[in-house]
Design an enzyme around this catalytic site. Structure first.
Site, short mmCIF file in Angstrom:
data_model
loop_
_atom_site.label_atom_id
_atom_site.label_comp_id
_atom_site.label_asym_id
_atom_site.label_seq_id
_atom_site.Cartn_x
_atom_site.Cartn_y
_atom_site.Cartn_z
N ARG A 97 -45.26 -13.93 39.17
CA ARG A 97 -45.42 -14.89 38.08
C ARG A 97 -46.20 -16.12 38.54
NH1 ARG A 97 -41.24 -14.05 34.59
NH2 ARG A 97 -39.79 -13.83 36.32
N TYR A 98 -45.94 -16.56 39.77
CA TYR A 98 -46.61 -17.74 40.34
C TYR A 98 -47.46 -17.25 41.51
CZ TYR A 98 -42.45 -19.92 38.23
OH TYR A 98 -41.45 -20.30 37.39
N ARG A 101 -45.64 -16.82 45.25
CA ARG A 101 -44.37 -16.13 45.46
C ARG A 101 -44.23 -14.94 44.52
NH1 ARG A 101 -42.32 -21.23 42.24
NH2 ARG A 101 -44.44 -21.72 42.78
N CYS A 110 -25.17 -4.61 40.58
CA CYS A 110 -24.56 -5.86 41.05
C CYS A 110 -23.09 -5.58 41.33
CB CYS A 110 -24.64 -6.93 39.97
SG CYS A 110 -26.32 -7.25 39.41
N CYS A 114 -22.45 -10.24 34.81
CA CYS A 114 -22.20 -11.52 34.15
C CYS A 114 -22.57 -11.39 32.68
CB CYS A 114 -23.04 -12.60 34.83
SG CYS A 114 -22.88 -12.51 36.63
N CYS A 117 -26.14 -12.61 31.61
CA CYS A 117 -27.27 -12.26 32.49
C CYS A 117 -28.58 -12.06 31.71
CB CYS A 117 -26.95 -10.98 33.25
SG CYS A 117 -28.31 -10.44 34.28
N ARG A 119 -31.04 -10.47 32.78
CA ARG A 119 -31.55 -9.11 33.02
C ARG A 119 -30.52 -8.07 32.56
NH1 ARG A 119 -33.82 -10.92 38.35
NH2 ARG A 119 -35.88 -11.67 37.79
N ASP A 280 -30.65 -18.52 29.17
CA ASP A 280 -31.81 -17.79 28.62
C ASP A 280 -31.45 -17.10 27.31
OD1 ASP A 280 -33.76 -18.23 30.74
OD2 ASP A 280 -32.36 -17.10 31.99
N ASP A 317 -36.49 -21.52 31.76
CA ASP A 317 -37.48 -20.46 31.93
C ASP A 317 -38.13 -20.24 30.57
OD1 ASP A 317 -38.18 -18.71 34.24
OD2 ASP A 317 -36.03 -18.96 34.63
N LYS A 324 -40.78 -21.48 35.04
CA LYS A 324 -39.73 -22.51 34.87
C LYS A 324 -40.35 -23.87 34.71
CE LYS A 324 -36.36 -20.48 37.96
NZ LYS A 324 -37.26 -19.33 38.17
S1 SF4 Z 1 -26.58 -12.76 36.77
FE1 SF4 Z 1 -27.25 -10.64 36.32
S2 SF4 Z 1 -28.34 -9.98 38.15
FE2 SF4 Z 1 -27.11 -11.78 38.73
S3 SF4 Z 1 -25.15 -10.91 39.50
FE3 SF4 Z 1 -24.88 -11.41 37.32
S4 SF4 Z 1 -25.34 -9.46 36.28
FE4 SF4 Z 1 -26.21 -9.30 38.35
#
Ligand code: SF4
Length: 359
Positions: A97-98, A101, A110, A114, A117, A119, A280, A317, A324
Site C-alpha cells: 500500500r505504501y 513497506r 488466529c 475478534c 476484525c 479482515r 473500520d 484507515d 492510514k
Molecule cells: S483482529 Fe482479526 S486478524 Fe487480528 S487476531 Fe483478531 S480476528 Fe485475528
C-alpha cells in the site's frame, strides 16, 4: 457465576453451544449465534475465557470475543474488504500500500476471532488457507525485486500461530533480502494464548540482517494479565522492541479512564503505544464503533492525563486502500488575522507567539 469461581475452560471454545455450556452466552441466543458463527469465525481460548466475567452483561472482554446477534446487521456502507487489501495485492499474500513497506500474510487463522476484525471476511477456518509453497516463493520474489521495501509486516491471520521452526525459516528468508531492514510482527497471541510465547518462538524471531519489532494488539487493560505481561517480557528481555495497536471500541475502551489504564499498562510492559484505530467499516460491527468526534474527545482527555510516552496516534484507515491518516484532535489553528492559536491540555487557548507585553 464470576470470572473467579467459574470452572476454567480447558480448550478453545468454537461452537455457540460451547459458549452457552460455559455460561458465556444465554441459551435463548443460540439460534442467532449459530447464524453469526456460520458467517464469521468464533474462537475463545482458555486464557481469554478466564478474563471474562459472565455475570457482567457488559463485560468488555466478552464484547470483543463473544459473538452477538447484532453482527447479523450489515450496514450499506460496511465493506467486506474495508481497508482495501485486495486492490493493493500484486501477488497472493502481499499487500503493498505504501512504497517502503509491505504486508506479508502467511496464515489466515488466529488464536481468537475478534468480533470487530476488519479482515473478518478473510480469516478463520474455511476462509483462504495458508500460503502454498509456490505462493510463498512468489511473495518473497516480489519483495526481493522491490528494492524500496524497507519494512515487511507479518500479519494475517496471526503469524505467531506458526511453529517456531516455520517462523525461523520465514525470518531467515526475509532477513536475507538486503533491502529488508525491519520485520514487524502483528499479533494478539501474547494476550490470547500466552503459553505459545516460548523461548524457542522468541529466538526464532531474531534473524541476522534485520531488526524485529513486535506489535501487540490489545484493547482493554484486563487483557494485560500476569501471563500476558510475562509473555511480553520475553520479547523485551530478548531485545525485541514492542509497540501497541488498539481499536477504539464502543463499550470496551471508549472512556478516558479505561484508555488511560490501557496505555499505562502497555508502557509498564515496555510497549510503546503506537496506534489507536478508529473502528473500520467491517460488516456487522456498527454496534462496536464510536463516532470520530468521540474518539477525538478521548484523545484530548488522554493528553491531559498521561505523558507523551503513553500517547498513541488516533488513526483512520481510509476505505478503499488509501492508507492510514492521523485524525486529530488538532491543537493548533490560525485565526482570520493569521495569528496562531494553540490549545493547552486543559482546553485553554493561547496566542503564539504571545503578545510582546506578555513575554
Ligand atoms: S483482529 Fe482479526 S486478524 Fe487480528 S487476531 Fe483478531 S480476528 Fe485475528
Amino acid at each position: 457465576m464470576s470470572a473467579t469461581n467459574r470452572q476454567a475452560v480447558a480448550t478453545t471454545l468454537r461452537a455457540p453451544a460451547e459458549l452457552v455450556d460455559n455460561g458465556l452466552a444465554p441459551a435463548s441466543a443460540l439460534p442467532a449465534l449459530e447464524q453469526v458463527a456460520a458467517r464469521y469465525a468464533v474462537a475463545i481460548t482458555p486464557a481469554v475465557a478466564a478474563l471474562i466475567d459472565p455475570s457482567d452483561a457488559n463485560d468488555p472482554i466478552a464484547r470483543q470475543y463473544v459473538p452477538s446477534a447484532e453482527e447479523l446487521r450489515t450496514l450499506p456502507n460496511e465493506l467486506a474488504d474495508p481497508i482495501g487489501d485486495h486492490p493493493n495485492s500484486p501477488v497472493a499474500g502481499i499487500v503493498h500500500r505504501y512504497p517502503d513497506r509491505a504486508l506479508l500474510k502467511l496464515v489466515h487463522v488466529c488464536a481468537v476471532y475478534c468480533r470487530f476484525c476488519f479482515r473478518r471476511e478473510m480469516v478463520g477456518p474455511g476462509k483462504d488457507s495458508a500460503l502454498t509453497d509456490e505462493a510463498y516463493t512468489a511473495a518473497l520474489d516480489y519483495i526481493r525485486t522491490h528494492g524500496e521495501i524497507w519494512e515487511v509486516i507479518l500479519t494475517g491471520g496471526d503469524p505467531l500461530m506458526l511453529s517456531a521452526r516455520r517462523l525461523r525459516e520465514v525470518m531467515r528468508d526475509l532477513a536475507a533480502i538486503p533491502h529488508v531492514k525491519i520485520i514487524r510482527i502483528h499479533t494478539r497471541v501474547p494476550v490470547a494464548d500466552p503459553d505459545r510465547i516460548t523461548d524457542d518462538v522468541v529466538a526464532a524471531l531474531k534473524a541476522e540482517g534485520a531488526t524485529t519489532w513486535v506489535a501487540l494488539h490489545a484493547n482493554h487493560p484486563r487483557e494485560l494479565s500476569d501471563k500476558a505481561r510475562a509473555a511480553c517480557a520475553r520479547f523485551a528481555d530478548a531485545g525485541i522492541p514492542m509497540v501497541s495497536q488498539s481499536v477504539l471500541l464502543r463499550g470496551v475502551n471508549d472512556d478516558a479512564a479505561t484508555l488511560e489504564a490501557l496505555m499505562r499498562a502497555f508502557v509498564e510492559c515496555r510497549i510503546k503505544p503506537y496506534y489507536l484505530h478508529h473502528g473500520d467499516l467491517a460488516p456487522g460491527t456498527a454496534h462496536l464503533r464510536t463516532t470520530l468526534e468521540a474518539g477525538q474527545a478521548l484523545m484530548r482527555a488522554l493528553r491531559g492525563r498521561v505523558s507523551g510516552l503513553c500517547q498513541p496516534d488516533y488513526v483512520l484507515d481510509i476505505p478503499g486502500g488509501h492508507g492510514k491518516s492521523p485524525i486529530g484532535p488538532e491543537y493548533l489553528q490560525r485565526d482570520a488575522t493569521g495569528a496562531y492559536r494553540v490549545a493547552d491540555y486543559c482546553g485553554e487557548v493561547h496566542l503564539y507567539p504571545p503578545p510582546a507585553d506578555q513575554t
